[in-house]
Design an enzyme around this catalytic site. Sequence first.
Site, mmCIF file in Angstrom:
data_model
loop_
_atom_site.group_PDB
_atom_site.id
_atom_site.type_symbol
_atom_site.label_atom_id
_atom_site.label_comp_id
_atom_site.label_asym_id
_atom_site.label_seq_id
_atom_site.Cartn_x
_atom_site.Cartn_y
_atom_site.Cartn_z
ATOM 1 N N ARG B 324 13.314 0.866 -4.934
ATOM 2 C CA ARG B 324 12.649 2.103 -4.518
ATOM 3 C C ARG B 324 13.619 2.997 -3.749
ATOM 4 N NH1 ARG B 324 7.285 4.564 -4.011
ATOM 5 N NH2 ARG B 324 6.339 2.986 -5.326
ATOM 6 N N GLU B 729 2.282 6.338 2.886
ATOM 7 C CA GLU B 729 3.714 6.249 3.150
ATOM 8 C C GLU B 729 4.473 7.568 3.216
ATOM 9 O OE1 GLU B 729 3.737 3.424 -0.172
ATOM 10 O OE2 GLU B 729 5.204 2.288 0.976
#
Lengths: 507, 780
Positions: B324, B729
């Site tokens: 990621r 997030e």
Amino acid sequence: MTTRTIQFLRRGQPVTLHDVPPDRTLLEVLREDLHCTGTKEGCGEGDCGACTVVLGERMQQAGKDPVLQLRAINSCIRLAHSVDGLALWTVEDLARDPLIAHAAGHPLHPAQEAMVQCHGSQCGFCTPGFVMSLFGLYENHTLQGAPVDRTQAQEALSGNLCRCTGYRPILDAAQQMGDLPPAPLNQSAVLQKLEQLQRERKSVDSESAYQSPTDLQELLRLRADQPHAQVVAGCTDVGLWVTKQHKRFPAVLDLTRVTALRQITRQDGQLQIGAAATLTEAFAALEQHYPELHRFAARFAGLPVRNSGTLGGNVANGSPIGDSMPLLIALNAQIVLASVRGERRLPLENLYTGYRQNVMAVDELLVRIDVPLHATQATAQAGDLHLLRAYKVSKRQDDDISAVCLVLRVAVQGGIVTEATIGAGGVAATPVRATQAEAALRGQPWNAATAQAAAVALQAQFSPISDMRASGAYRSQLLASLVTRFWNESQGHRATTLEQIAVEVLP
Amino acid sequence: MNAPHEAALTAATAQAVGQSAFHESAVAQLKGEAQYVDDVPEVRGTLYAAPILSQVAHGQLHGVDASAALALPGVRGVVLAADIPGDPILAAFGHDEPIFAQDTVQHIGQVIGLVVADSVMAARRAARKVQCDITPLPALLNVHDAHRVQSYVLPPVHVKRGDAAAGLARAGHRLQGTLEVGGQEHFYLEGQIAYALPMEQDQWWIYSSTQHPGEVQHWVAHALDIGNHAVTVQCRRMGGGFGGKETQSGHLAVWATLAARKFNAPVKLRLDRDDDFMVTGKRHPFAYHWDVGFDDTGRITGLQLEMLANCGFSADLSGPVADRAIFHADNAYFLSDVSISSYRCKLHTQSHTAFRGFGGPQGVIVIETILGDIARTLGLDALAVRRRNYYEADPAAGRDVTHYQMRVEDNILLPITQKLEQSANYPQRLKAIADWNARNDVIQRGIAITPVKFGISFTATLFNQAGALVHVYTDGTVQVNHGGTEMGQGLHTKVAQIVADELGVPLAQVKVTASDTSKVPNASATAASSGTDLNGRAAQYAARSVRDNLAAFVAGLDHCGAGAVGFVGGVVRTPKGERAFTDVVQAAYANRIQLWSDGFYRTPKIHYDKTTLTGRPFYYFAYGAACTEVAIDTLTGESRVLAIDVLYDAGRSINPAIDIGQVEGGFIQGMGWLTTEQLVWNDKGLLTTHAPSTYKIPATGDVPAHFKVELFEEPNHEDNVGGSKAVGEPPFMLAISVYEALRHAIGSHHAKQGHAHAPVQLEAPATAEHVLNALQALPS
């Protein structure tokens, strides 16, 4: 060894506990013995505030009616026996205490209702602690009529950590709870019930493993008789020995009920602060004369620690990173040590002989701190300078331990430095007086070169260590930087500290 | 009791979705009645465990001498690797982590076993008395050392697009740099805990504070060598998760259950905060080396980037975390010619794990650092340089495909940036700050706007599925259960709002029950910001199925089409008339109509090739931007955040108050990562910041009075529940504006020393010491 029965007031009724070991914490008693699990353990060291509860104590004042003192404290590092004879509120009590007069249609306390309305809880684990700090703020300020501003709210909540919200809604709730219909605590009823508890309390139980005498001579006698008993006051450091180092104390000697040790009196140009006065009380007294200390005081630990911890405890504990000692050294404070053999008085810096070592005999106790009340700028002659500044550099502004603490007091008359006293923390094994820098200042013209000389002398005197808070090199550099800051402030330079900026330039 | 929120909810408008309903547990939390695992009334005979920790970072473990511990009062015994009936290795993805250290220890704080006693403190005291015979071995404690000797938990990954070398070669300007970014402790207020209870026939009931009950169940079954069907895991709520209870909670549950099995008694394991720091993994610290080429306008023409992830001693989730970071190394910017190398370094520390953003922050911060320095090099405004590099919405420009070959179809970053630039008054403040800095020397101010573009979905496509159950009872009340977990983010509240609207009942009529592996099986972790997207839709489908049953039944009574039956505000309407929802339910029950159903959802469109790291790993992107102003003291390096303005893209928000709470909380947590939260390991590998006394998360005093968060209300371009977007997030990365504003202030100081165009080398977190180092690090 047995312990005496603990009795405290909760929801208007006495709660009685038998056979509680002297080193059991209040949080353990609440959660494990009383099965009141609303109060949480977040860290077990008084740093997160999840365990915050409020204590109510009947305070005798000379010539006046007794008053109820309410203060939020950390239950995780407080010994259970210390609440004997006090009133206690946990998060579960606010909606249930018959002595709190809830407005019709508002079953929650305003501290709770404002938190709901402001969306102040997310995971909810820190929430009970915040509510109790808010309850303390509500009784001590909101209900006194003065609106709570953001700075007050922030300082009242300085000992409570939240990892979810970013605090904005909680600070809003602190300011908005006063807008709700009031729910005052019937303080006179609490006082009456506390008086009743005290009357019923057996005066002394010499067999108990937890002793909390009320008389100084009795305290000194117990100290002489039981040199191995653990001395505690607010327990904000000793509590960690229990929770973190797993120490056991077969016997405990608690100073906080000795009336003489709780008193703060002003006489002969000095403030005499009893060793068991809380940091909150001691700083309030100091701030009356030295208002410039407010921000420094507010940055000393968090409010629940200041409410429990004592000035004498901070001094006697002698941590090299305790923040009160550099200040007291810079103020030329003297301490009084007492035993059944008598009293002696010495300059505070002479108390320490090494890392957490001091000159106290086994039967001696620190009973008082005498702080001279020096001239301040407010009353100075034109052209003279009386500047006191307490600087603390830490990773976080509030509720942190200093990397370096430097307190400087300089008096200048006719352009010449007549007095210079400097206390330093975080740069040696003990709190210390910066004698070389003082010598470099005294008798010199107050100018940039003199300030620079003081900075050099400071750096020459100390060789700070590196640890998780800062490197030695950084600490050393701070010593000089903070003298420069002091010089800038002495010249009235604007925009030379972050405190000034925060209020000056907001968008 | 008529609590304020209940009153408010009863009076709620017909639609619950879109309203700022209070958190479903708010009143209980405020009264101290909300139960966490340690608050569950204990079963008689419960024992307590405490971990035995390695005091050596790397070594050979020869044996364990527990005699001193066993001699203490109240101690029942110890649990060691030999007591594991099943596989002694955790059933984690990498299968490289022993349940209890055996033969070797790999970090200080690694769990070697447990002491079990009659009380918590007796167990903890005794655990310290256990002697472990360990011969120390050389320990790798620095990520660069680990990379040098190719100590990796997983193989390196390289992603390329275009020709980075050619892009650098043709660039008019070139910069190289390095960056060190520290890790982060989750510091959930509720520490890790599990409570394991033996049931009949070798079955186990486990209360776990976990984001992933399904994985806890699987790990426990694997360790005990029994079927998943013999283990039930329940979690009503967590006192904070932030990724720290995605895998790490599983260890606790396995340990507690092994102890419960050995002593045939309920066993609770609650880690002391210091032990929690020592045992569990944290956000991965990263180190970077980069080489960038750019033109006179600041547009990047080529980028070579090397990322070293400090993974700790085992793989855990380090693979997808480091992936990621690669996926977000572009953040909002089109990188035509780019090559990224990612190394997953193995060190002798705690095994680093998921943490809000999951590698995304470590990807975003490096590109933002690069762009900040490009702007300084060219003497341009940093926001202008950032915008110059934005992905372009118009496909004709050919700047809308990521380096992993996903088209950015829903790009609304430019309008967000423009709106924030205006509302925060950025141009005027930039000018005012420059003027102010010119007139003042000790204090320097800085300002920065940074954007975020964050991909929403688990990159492991299979996790993008969810299930739910909706039960309508005969009094018209509704229970919903889904595979997600509540950690404070308001998931249960949002799901209840969605279900209430689907059934047309007041929100107060819907309750969400504890996450439970015996209700919804095989649920994914509540992670990747996807909790509401996945579980909200699954619950919506379950409710819809019940509603369809009711609609068909009512249509039959009123002789109309089922489509003509409406459900709103507790009332069921047909062209013939109205009935109370409860009346309809009771009549349906009497007619043997099914009043409960399941729902299942899987995210459409996504696909992703793990070997080439290309495809469409994300269903959509969430966007946002933040403008932060700071001041620094150039004497000491201390700093203050003075003002924060945020504009965040939550799509059509299901609950604006909860979403704003997520944005604010995420931002401040990100600010902590980049300012005060410093993890310090000493030269023995001991984490010396292992409690809140030494590890400083933001407190009330760190939040500026000017903290303005607004939502950019534009429905999700993709078909997502309620038109909403994820919020957990992405806001975390908006705090990079704090870091960039600090570098702006430092750069201003450098400019006065005659180094206006010098890059600013600021190690994160930007502690006062690191800021002072940056101020003094002038180029030679």
